[in-house]
Write an enzyme that holds these catalytic residues in place. Structure first.
Site, PDB file in Angstrom:
ATOM      1  N   THR A  29      39.879  51.406  64.121  1.00 28.40           N
ATOM      2  CA  THR A  29      41.045  50.520  64.105  1.00 28.40           C
ATOM      3  C   THR A  29      42.125  50.942  65.100  1.00 28.40           C
ATOM      4  O   THR A  29      43.114  50.234  65.255  1.00 28.40           O
ATOM      5  CB  THR A  29      41.655  50.455  62.702  1.00 28.40           C
ATOM      6  OG1 THR A  29      41.836  51.783  62.202  1.00 28.40           O
ATOM      7  CG2 THR A  29      40.733  49.698  61.761  1.00 28.40           C
ATOM      8  N   THR A  66      43.492  56.977  66.869  1.00 24.72           N
ATOM      9  CA  THR A  66      43.576  57.917  67.998  1.00 24.72           C
ATOM     10  C   THR A  66      44.219  57.253  69.211  1.00 24.72           C
ATOM     11  O   THR A  66      44.960  57.892  69.957  1.00 24.72           O
ATOM     12  CB  THR A  66      42.173  58.438  68.350  1.00 24.72           C
ATOM     13  OG1 THR A  66      41.560  58.970  67.172  1.00 24.72           O
ATOM     14  CG2 THR A  66      42.254  59.525  69.396  1.00 24.72           C
ATOM     15  N   GLU A  85      14.375  32.270  55.306  1.00 21.24           N
ATOM     16  CA  GLU A  85      15.699  32.056  55.906  1.00 21.24           C
ATOM     17  C   GLU A  85      16.221  30.658  55.599  1.00 21.24           C
ATOM     18  O   GLU A  85      17.430  30.458  55.424  1.00 21.24           O
ATOM     19  CB  GLU A  85      15.636  32.280  57.426  1.00 21.24           C
ATOM     20  CG  GLU A  85      15.171  33.669  57.844  1.00 21.24           C
ATOM     21  CD  GLU A  85      16.009  34.773  57.245  1.00 21.24           C
ATOM     22  OE1 GLU A  85      17.215  34.548  57.022  1.00 21.24           O
ATOM     23  OE2 GLU A  85      15.463  35.856  56.981  1.00 21.24           O
TER      24      GLU A  85
END
Length: 605
Positions: free
Chosen positions: A198, A201, A417
């Site tokens: 996010t 750093t 699917e």
């Protein structure tokens, strides 16, 4: 400059030692190689004591009858020298002179060169790794200067609240009187909390770029070594360096490496992490004050941090760095898209709406993948189709078209699917189907991808029940049409069971059990998360929990079968379209389900 002077003095000492050693070796060599002069050789020759000679140019090596040692002398111009030797009965040998005069010099220097080499190696080891044995307690924090870091708050988007909190810290460092005149104190610590990717750093790098103060960067794992007491010593040294450069900012990444709960060690023995954490607690708020030293830490595991570390006075502020919303994702995409040429048809707002739940790192990866896909096709601009392909690659994995699948298995995958897709389309309030494919992607043989219209932060019981029903739609379609059960539904069954268990045990969504939570996750500092689930309920309650989980899953499976049986023609139409086109997007799915259905896939026309 001090280091330059130290290195210069070191090499001066090395030079003096080399000169001294050369002088000693040369003197010892000259004293040991002292030879008789030519007159003594002639005297021995006249006396008949010379047994043999070896002539090398003007060098004469001779051996005496009464001495085992070979001696040597030099001749310049001596007439009838060979005739004199012959008359005296001396054995004569003639050899060419040495063509490499450096050979002797090299042999003289060998001991000294070896000594110098070993000494230089030892000094380098002392400077590099060996000296670290004496400086284990020194912190390995890296001081980042303004020239090294070029990241500013302009490069950070999608976390406006966190930026405002941190901008206030920078303003305080630049103008402390503005805040202190009303009695305010500078925060001692700021904890950045948020999921991975996010931008925690990145925010710290932006702080370093914005603040005109020294910025120390270190990781939590840099404190712990194999030696006991090293971590605490490094914490002390880190804050000592901070005091010398105050006012300054210390950024500690991944603080959960040393900040975990105390008293969690195996066997109750000594734990190096606890020593490090205790020293960190003292340095942040102990008897000695560290004025002007602000500690900014980042972690994605605030739940494991020690409570003493989180209290005001140590970490005064906890800044949450969440996943960005639609507006934040658009701003992040705009920041990363500045570095690539975009085609006119690229709409970042549409991309932002189609990437709910993406973090800043995910969006950066999306833009990079789109640029790589465009470059692979030799395009000059990155188009919208490249972003869509990159989004599918990030969300669903890389297509594995080389994987050979038989027609029977392909039909099974198509109905599986199609079952997911049809149930998702019929149920109200579910996320719309974005894309469905029977091309193997990543680790899956086929995928049905749903994307929510808006960001969701809270989920209702109805939504979760519908989600379980959609997960069970694939297995239900296989049972209805093909009358079989396959392993392809394994992941769906696992997710459905886990979701039902959380509904019963964590979220209190069972009418029979009521609004209660059951079981508590126990996490160990060394053994990882959720090692065991504490059983804080009776056996009768355990049976009731199991029966409720089974009831929820079975009711959802019956509901999925009912939906598919009522819309069996649409199921055949979807499966037929999937077998023909392999991949369908949302518009194509809507077109198929709203028109006259096809016949059963695989049936004769």
């Amino acid at each position: 400059m001090n280091q330059v002077y130290k290195n210069l003095a070191l090499w001066m000492v090395i030079g003096l030692i080399v000169i001294l050693l050369f002088t000693v070796f040369q003197g010892a060599q000259q004293s040991g190689q002292e030879q008789p002069n030519f007159s003594e050789f002639l005297k021995a020759l006249d006396q008949g004591r010379v047994e043999s000679v070896v002539i090398r140019g003007n060098l004469v090596q001779y051996s005496l009858k009464d001495s085992p040692q070979t001696q040597r002398t030099y001749i310049v111009e001596y007439p009838d020298f060979v005739k004199t030797l012959k008359d005296r009965g001396v054995r004569i040998a003639v050899k060419p002179p040495d063509s490499t005069p450096w050979y002797g010099i090299f042999l003289q220097w060998v001991p000294m060169l070896l000594f110098i080499g070993v000494w230089i190696f030892f000094m380098r080891q002392m400077q590099g790794g060996g000296a670290k044995a004496l400086s284990f307690g020194k912190a390995r924090a890296r001081l980042i200067s303004e020239k090294q870091n070029k990241v500013t708050f302009q490069d950070v988007a999608g976390v406006d609240e966190a930026k405002e909190e941190l901008r206030e810290i920078i303003d305080f460092l630049k103008d402390p009187q503005k805040f202190q005149k009303l009695g305010g104190k500078i925060p001692k610590g700021v904890l950045l909390v948020g999921p991975p990717g996010t931008g925690k750093t990145l925010l710290a790098k932006a702080i370093a770029g914005e603040a005109n103060v020294p910025f120390f960067s270190i990781s939590g794992s840099d404190f712990v070594e194999m030696f006991v007491g090293v971590g605490a010593s490094r914490v002390r040294d880190l804050f000592e360096q901070g005091k010398k450069h105050a006012p300054c900012i210390i950024f500690m990444d991944e603080i959960d490496a040393v900040g975990r709960h105390r008293g969690a060690g195996l066997g109750g023995g000594h734990d190096e992490r606890e020593q490090t954490l205790n020293q960190l607690l003292v340095e942040m708020d102990g008897f000695e004050t560290n004025e002007g030293v602000i500690l900014i830490a980042a972690t994605n595991r605030p739940d494991v941090l020690d409570p003493a570390l989180l209290r005001p006075g140590r970490f005064d502020r906890q800044v949450v760095v969440p996943r960005p919303d639609v507006k934040g994702r658009e701003e992040i995409l705009r920041v990363h898209a500045r570095r690539i040429p975009l085609a006119p048809n690229v709409e970042l707002k549409v991309l932002a709406r189609g990437t709910p739940g993406f973090s800043g790192a995910d969006l950066a990866n999306l833009v990079n993948e789109a640029a790589l896909l465009a470059a692979r096709q030799n395009k000059k601009l990155v188009e919208m189709s490249d972003f869509e392909s990159a989004k599918d690659k990030v969300l669903m994995g890389v297509e594995r078209r080389s994987m050979i699948i038989s027609d029977t298995e392909k039909r099974t995958i198509a109905y599986h699917e199609a079952g997911h897709t049809l149930v998702a389309d019929v149920l109200p309030g579910t996320d719309p189907v974005h894309k469905v494919t029977i091309i193997p992607r990543g680790r899956a043989l086929g995928l049905t991808q749903q994307l929510p219209v808006d960001d969701k932060y809270n989920y209702s019981k109805e939504y979760l029940v519908n989600r379980i029903t959609i997960l069970l739609g694939g297995r239900s379609a296989e049972e209805i049409v093909l009358n079989q059960q396959t392993t392809g539904a394994g992941d769906d069954l696992e997710k459905a069971t886990e979701m039902a268990r959380k509904m019963v045990c964590e979220w209190g969504m069972s009418d029979r059990l009521g609004p209660l939570t059951f079981g508590k996750n126990e996490e160990h500092i060394f053994l990882g998360r959720e090692v065991a689930r504490a059983k804080d309920y009776s056996e009768d309650t355990a049976l009731l929990i199991d029966s409720e989980i089974k009831r929820i899953v079975m009711e959802c499976a019956s509901r999925a079968k009912q939906i598919l049986q009522e819309n069996i023609e649409k199921l055949h139409a979807l499966a037929r379209a999937l077998l023909e086109r392999e991949t369908l997007d949302g518009e194509e799915i809507a077109r198929i389900l709203r028109t006259r259905p096809f016949q059963e896939a695989g049936a004769p026309a």
